[in-house]
Enzyme design. Structure first.
Site, PDB file in Angstrom:
ATOM      1  N   LYS A 128       0.900  -1.118   0.088  1.00  0.00           N
ATOM      2  CA  LYS A 128      -0.086  -0.413   0.155  1.00  0.00           C
ATOM      3  C   LYS A 128       1.043   0.981   0.098  1.00  0.00           C
ATOM      4  O   LYS A 128       1.049   1.553   0.781  1.00  0.00           O
ATOM      5  CB  LYS A 128      -0.984  -0.403   1.761  1.00  0.00           C
ATOM      6  CG  LYS A 128      -2.003   1.298   0.823  1.00  0.00           C
ATOM      7  CD  LYS A 128      -2.755   1.368   2.476  1.00  0.00           C
ATOM      8  CE  LYS A 128      -1.761   3.107   2.741  1.00  0.00           C
ATOM      9  NZ  LYS A 128      -1.796   3.966   2.495  1.00  0.00           N
ATOM     10  N   GLU A 132      10.697   0.560  10.451  1.00  0.00           N
ATOM     11  CA  GLU A 132      11.214   1.555  10.337  1.00  0.00           C
ATOM     12  C   GLU A 132      10.891   3.098  10.370  1.00  0.00           C
ATOM     13  O   GLU A 132       9.465   2.851   9.450  1.00  0.00           O
ATOM     14  CB  GLU A 132      11.616   1.615   9.328  1.00  0.00           C
ATOM     15  CG  GLU A 132      13.194   2.190   8.183  1.00  0.00           C
ATOM     16  CD  GLU A 132      12.985   4.048   8.230  1.00  0.00           C
ATOM     17  OE1 GLU A 132      12.498   4.615   8.585  1.00  0.00           O
ATOM     18  OE2 GLU A 132      12.820   3.917   6.760  1.00  0.00           O
ATOM     19  N   CYS A 171      14.132  11.169   7.203  1.00  0.00           N
ATOM     20  CA  CYS A 171      14.252  10.021   8.155  1.00  0.00           C
ATOM     21  C   CYS A 171      15.692  10.466   9.293  1.00  0.00           C
ATOM     22  O   CYS A 171      15.616   9.816  10.219  1.00  0.00           O
ATOM     23  CB  CYS A 171      13.228   8.949   9.079  1.00  0.00           C
ATOM     24  SG  CYS A 171      13.434   7.785   7.355  1.00  0.00           S
ATOM     25  N   GLU A 213      10.570  15.894  15.800  1.00  0.00           N
ATOM     26  CA  GLU A 213      11.006  15.539  14.505  1.00  0.00           C
ATOM     27  C   GLU A 213       9.351  16.799  13.202  1.00  0.00           C
ATOM     28  O   GLU A 213       8.450  16.545  13.090  1.00  0.00           O
ATOM     29  CB  GLU A 213      10.282  14.285  13.514  1.00  0.00           C
ATOM     30  CG  GLU A 213      10.980  13.982  12.257  1.00  0.00           C
ATOM     31  CD  GLU A 213      10.612  12.445  11.821  1.00  0.00           C
ATOM     32  OE1 GLU A 213      10.815  12.199  11.419  1.00  0.00           O
ATOM     33  OE2 GLU A 213       9.174  11.936  12.799  1.00  0.00           O
TER      34      GLU A 213
END
Length: 508
Positions: free
Chosen positions: A187, A262, A296, A394
């Site tokens: 997906k 992850e 990331c 983040e």
């Protein structure tokens, strides 16, 4: 802005739909449309119908049907078709580059020189790695038996990929899974489906059997969660935020399936006082701004030892001001837009709040003339406290925060002082200092005197809240294979000595 005649024409290519099931394109069945938006202009470039749970069922059924044949192929047979896959990707490299730039806003030089070549190299690597799925060599560990270990594919893999690197993430999910003999339902993010669909089409063109690679494009809350919890999916691999990763982990745990995560990152960039200042500044700007900071592993927290601090801040700000924003399809554009206006506004919110507790040295706004796109200036924030939002959270945009430190102990302590542990870098000309940093910084990858490069032969994955498991490299097969111990009796004796612990006495 870019000429429509010189870009990928999504409307023409995906007229048959944004699902790819059992070797053919299909329309979704949810009854809900989604429009892919070019983030450089704000214009819609393709509208398609999202997948429903019915489409997930069809894709999983196709993968399940294809599994016996694909898992039963020899390693050499899988290797041969993956070599053809790499060749097909190489033949269509420009199409992939244009499609990725259109849907993501990435500069065309980034997609041509990073995203697409890296994906082709991944395919070539796993074509070779498919032949090297050995277990341990056989041996008589008990004395009366011969033992050996088999590696076997798991079954149908359900994978969810993010919007920041759609092509590379499709490759990182699909290639190790199918090289090991699994089949997969992927997906992609509904914002960026184009290159995942092209990737699946290329797999079919290369001769990978129908049903081995399937794509369902739908909303995460609907088809994503349904895919993770599907009873016929044996493993879930997810790349995305830590918050969503927790939700995925909960669903996967309820069905007791294998899980690979992850997740987010907040990579430290530790500059010791003996580092090459020019190298550190160039590395910081490149490492912070790659993919407009939507990475990331991007350098987000620069810790600079105090003797170099002011010089680093001023030179980094100066270099950031030279970065050219503009049309992603222009060959001289350095930085494209963020993925959406919503993401741009989220990044702007972090920077605006930081003005109350830190110094915004450069950037911190929308560039003139690019207001219709999701652009944001390269931004440098200095003098933030370690516990501040800009340091701990983040941001996922073109923002670098710089913090001074005094001793080496303090620099390493600060580097480890977030929940994340995906990537980091250390900058020093002293091998002992650098080696200490690689040992003590808790991250899945630590670069020395560089930041960002990845290679197919080496693993990628995190510590702590950045998740667990590995993408790329032969280590990824640990995620995508079952380990089976096989034990043969060598004695041909009907009644073994150990049987007396269950019935009877020791035999004379």
């Amino acid at each position: 802005m870019h000429n429509p005649g010189h870009r990928f024409q999504a409307q023409d290519h995906f007229a048959d739909g944004a699902q790819y099931i059992a070797g053919r394109s299909a329309k979704g069945t949810s009854g809900r449309d989604h429009t892919v938006v070019d983030p450089a202009t704000g214009a819609g470039v393709h509208t398609y119908e999202l997948a429903s749970t019915v489409d997930v069922d069809a894709a999983v059924a196709a993968a399940r049907e294809a599994f016996p044949g694909w898992s039963g192929a020899t390693p050499g047979e899988r290797s041969d078709v993956l070599h053809r896959f790499a060749a097909v990707l190489a033949d269509h490299a420009e199409v992939f580059a244009q499609a990725e730039s259109l849907q993501c806003g990435k500069p065309i030089k980034l997609t041509r020189e990073f995203d697409v070549p890296g994906t082709i190299d991944n395919a070539a690597f796993f074509a070779g790695a498919a032949r090297h799925l050995q277990g341990r060599s056989a041996g008589e560990y008990s004395g009366d038996h011969t033992s050996y270990v088999r590696r076997e594919p798991i079954g149908v893999i359900g994978s969810i990929a993010p919007w920041n690197y759609p092509l590379q993430m499709a490759a990182w999910k699909v290639l190790p899974a199918i090289a090991a003999g699994n089949t997969i339902v992927l997906k992609p993010a509904e914002l960026t489906p184009f290159t995942s669909l092209l990737f699946a089409e290329a797999a079919t063109r290369a001769g990978i059997p129908d049903g081995v690679v399937n794509i369902v494009t739908g909303a995460g809350k609907d088809v994503g969660e349904y895919l993770v919890g599907h009873p016929d999916v044996a493993m879930t691999s997810f790349t995305g935020s830590t918050a969503v990763g927790r939700r995925v982990a909960g669903i996967a745990a309820s069905t007791v399936k294998r899980l690979h995560l992850e997740l987010g990152g907040k990579a430290p960039f530790v500059v010791f006082d003996d580092a090459d200042p020019q190298a550190a500044v160039h590395g910081a700007v490149a490492g912070a701004l790659i993919n407009t900071g939507q990475d990331c592993t991007a350098a987000t927290r620069a810790y600079v030892q105090r003797p170099l601090y002011e010089e680093f801040v001023s030179r980094t700000a100066e270099l950031m001001r030279t970065v050219r924003l503009g049309d992603p399809f222009a060959p001289d554009t350095d930085l494209g837009p963020l993925i959406s206006v919503a993401q741009r506004d989220r990044v702007a919110g972090f920077v605006d709040r930081a003005r109350s507790y830190a110094r915004v040295v450069t950037g911190g706004g929308i560039p003139e003339g690019l207001e219709h796109g999701a652009y944001y200036l390269p931004t440098l924030i200095a003098d933030a406290a370690q516990d501040s939002e800009a340091v701990q959270c983040e941001i996922f945009g073109p923002v670098l925060v710089v913090v001074p430190f005094d001793s080496d102990d303090e620099g390493i302590r600060l580097a480890n002082d977030t929940p994340y542990g995906l990537a980091a870098s250390a900058w020093s000309r002293d091998v002992h200092r650098a080696n200490r940093a690689t040992r003590e910084i808790k991250a899945g990858c630590v670069w020395v005197n560089d930041h960002i490069p990845i290679i197919s032969e080496m693993p990628h994955g995190g510590y702590k809240a950045s998740g667990f498991g590995k993408d790329m490299s032969s280590y990824s097969f640990e995620e995508y294979t079952q380990i089976k111990h096989v034990m043969f009796d060598n004695t041909a004796v009907a009644r073994k000595d150990w049987h007396r612990t269950i019935f009877g006495d020791r035999q004379p």
